[in-house]
Design a protein around this motif. Structure first.
Motif, PDB file in Angstrom:
ATOM      1  N   VAL A   8       0.834  -1.197   0.000  1.00  8.86           N
ATOM      2  CA  VAL A   8       0.000   0.000   0.000  1.00  8.86           C
ATOM      3  C   VAL A   8       0.870   1.247   0.000  1.00  8.86           C
ATOM      4  O   VAL A   8       0.520   2.268  -0.608  1.00  8.86           O
ATOM      5  N   ARG A   9       2.037   1.201   0.649  1.00  8.63           N
ATOM      6  CA  ARG A   9       2.924   2.363   0.658  1.00  8.63           C
ATOM      7  C   ARG A   9       3.462   2.666  -0.732  1.00  8.63           C
ATOM      8  O   ARG A   9       3.560   3.827  -1.144  1.00  8.63           O
ATOM      9  N   GLU A  10       3.805   1.618  -1.476  1.00 10.52           N
ATOM     10  CA  GLU A  10       4.334   1.808  -2.835  1.00 10.52           C
ATOM     11  C   GLU A  10       3.259   2.330  -3.772  1.00 10.52           C
ATOM     12  O   GLU A  10       3.517   3.215  -4.599  1.00 10.52           O
ATOM     13  N   VAL A  11       2.047   1.782  -3.654  1.00  6.98           N
ATOM     14  CA  VAL A  11       0.948   2.239  -4.497  1.00  6.98           C
ATOM     15  C   VAL A  11       0.607   3.687  -4.171  1.00  6.98           C
ATOM     16  O   VAL A  11       0.428   4.525  -5.061  1.00  6.98           O
ATOM     17  N   LEU A  12       0.510   4.018  -2.877  1.00  5.15           N
ATOM     18  CA  LEU A  12       0.215   5.378  -2.467  1.00  5.15           C
ATOM     19  C   LEU A  12       1.287   6.334  -2.973  1.00  5.15           C
ATOM     20  O   LEU A  12       0.978   7.434  -3.448  1.00  5.15           O
ATOM     21  N   ALA A  87      -3.863  -8.644   2.820  1.00  7.54           N
ATOM     22  CA  ALA A  87      -4.370  -7.289   2.564  1.00  7.54           C
ATOM     23  C   ALA A  87      -3.610  -6.258   3.387  1.00  7.54           C
ATOM     24  O   ALA A  87      -3.336  -6.456   4.571  1.00  7.54           O
ATOM     25  N   ASP A  88      -3.265  -5.154   2.738  1.00  8.25           N
ATOM     26  CA  ASP A  88      -2.623  -4.043   3.434  1.00  8.25           C
ATOM     27  C   ASP A  88      -3.609  -3.408   4.406  1.00  8.25           C
ATOM     28  O   ASP A  88      -4.829  -3.437   4.190  1.00  8.25           O
ATOM     29  N   LEU A  97      -8.657  -0.315   8.341  1.00 10.67           N
ATOM     30  CA  LEU A  97      -9.292  -0.460   7.036  1.00 10.67           C
ATOM     31  C   LEU A  97      -8.381  -1.254   6.120  1.00 10.67           C
ATOM     32  O   LEU A  97      -7.185  -0.968   6.036  1.00 10.67           O
ATOM     33  N   ARG A  98      -8.949  -2.226   5.435  1.00 12.86           N
ATOM     34  CA  ARG A  98      -8.227  -2.977   4.415  1.00 12.86           C
ATOM     35  C   ARG A  98      -8.879  -2.675   3.072  1.00 12.86           C
ATOM     36  O   ARG A  98      -9.958  -3.165   2.782  1.00 12.86           O
ATOM     37  N   PRO A  99      -8.239  -1.846   2.232  1.00 11.58           N
ATOM     38  CA  PRO A  99      -8.822  -1.533   0.924  1.00 11.58           C
ATOM     39  C   PRO A  99      -8.847  -2.779   0.048  1.00 11.58           C
ATOM     40  O   PRO A  99      -7.832  -3.438  -0.126  1.00 11.58           O
ATOM     41  N   LEU A 100     -10.016  -3.091  -0.487  1.00 13.64           N
ATOM     42  CA  LEU A 100     -10.166  -4.292  -1.299  1.00 13.64           C
ATOM     43  C   LEU A 100     -10.344  -3.995  -2.778  1.00 13.64           C
ATOM     44  O   LEU A 100      -9.722  -4.627  -3.622  1.00 13.64           O
ATOM     45  N   ARG A 101     -11.191  -3.011  -3.110  1.00 10.13           N
ATOM     46  CA  ARG A 101     -11.531  -2.852  -4.524  1.00 10.13           C
ATOM     47  C   ARG A 101     -12.236  -1.531  -4.764  1.00 10.13           C
ATOM     48  O   ARG A 101     -13.028  -1.087  -3.939  1.00 10.13           O
ATOM     49  N   GLY A 102     -11.944  -0.877  -5.866  1.00  9.75           N
ATOM     50  CA  GLY A 102     -12.702   0.265  -6.335  1.00  9.75           C
ATOM     51  C   GLY A 102     -13.477  -0.168  -7.569  1.00  9.75           C
ATOM     52  O   GLY A 102     -12.891  -0.723  -8.501  1.00  9.75           O
ATOM     53  N   ILE A 103     -14.791   0.051  -7.581  1.00 12.78           N
ATOM     54  CA  ILE A 103     -15.644  -0.403  -8.680  1.00 12.78           C
ATOM     55  C   ILE A 103     -16.276   0.816  -9.345  1.00 12.78           C
ATOM     56  O   ILE A 103     -17.052   1.535  -8.727  1.00 12.78           O
ATOM     57  N   ALA A 104     -15.914   1.057 -10.611  1.00  9.31           N
ATOM     58  CA  ALA A 104     -16.458   2.182 -11.358  1.00  9.31           C
ATOM     59  C   ALA A 104     -17.516   1.684 -12.327  1.00  9.31           C
ATOM     60  O   ALA A 104     -17.318   0.677 -13.011  1.00  9.31           O
TER      61      ALA A 104
END
Length: 203
Positions: A8-12, A87-88, A97-104
């Motif tokens: 999550v740190r790398e993605v952020l 999960a991060d 909080l464990r971010p799982l998915r963003g759905i557009a």
């Protein structure tokens, strides 16, 4: 969102720098808008530091992007599988909080989180854009929305305008729940009206 590959740190780090440069903001200006120290922002863009729930939500508001715009991995193909053990985790004053998915879909966006509350602590939010949906899986959860109190048990659901000040507190031990943050088409994090100051920065 998922846990395989980058942390999550790398993605952020990558998404934060990309969003900042797209808006033409310096680190100093982003620091002023987000009320996060310039040194901390520099660490986050370098993939270091320890981002919290409060930090990520402050950056979301300052950069005018949804949470998933900071935490989602790009270029995904095939099925998305997120293992609970991998999960991060974003930690806040009283929650994880464990971010799982963003759905557009159709211009709208729904963010999916595994959410856990620690007993004896309260997680406060001054409010943010969107509609918030919480479904309790285990434990008892006290929820306060704009001064109104509700108690939820396993299987119970609450939904509300997330721009209202709200808070959560676990009763009788740890609470496990699913959090959905729903943004309408064209809805942006800076659209929330000014609220009285509250501690914390949880969804």
């Amino acid at each position: 969102m998922g846990a395989s590959g980058e942390s999550v740190r790398e993605v952020l780090a990558g998404n934060l720098r990309r969003a900042r440069l797209e808006l033409g903001l310096s680190l100093s200006e982003l620091s002023r808008r987000s009320k996060i120290g310039k040194a901390t922002l520099s660490q986050l863009e370098a993939g270091a530091g320890n981002p919290t729930i409060e930090t990520v939500f402050s950056l979301s508001r300052a950069l005018e992007v949804p949470i998933s715009g900071l935490l989602d991995r790009r270029d995904r193909s095939g099925p998305t599988v997120v293992r609970a053990a991998e999960a991060d985790v974003l930690r806040g004053e009283g929650a994880e909080l464990r971010p799982l998915r963003g759905i557009a879909a159709g211009g709208a966006l729904v963010e999916v989180y595994d959410q856990r509350f620690r007993p004896g602590r309260r997680q406060d939010s001054p409010g943010h854009p969107g509609t918030e949906h919480t479904i309790v899986q285990a434990g008892r959860l006290a929820v306060r929305v704009d001064g109104r109190d509700v108690e939820l048990g396993p299987g119970d659901y609450i939904g509300f305008d997330a721009r209202l000040p709200h808070s959560y507190a676990a009763l009788d031990g740890t609470v496990r729940s699913v959090l959905l943050l729903q943004y309408g088409a064209g809805q942006r994090p800076h659209a929330a009206p000014a609220e009285p100051p509250h501690r914390g920065g949880m969804p």
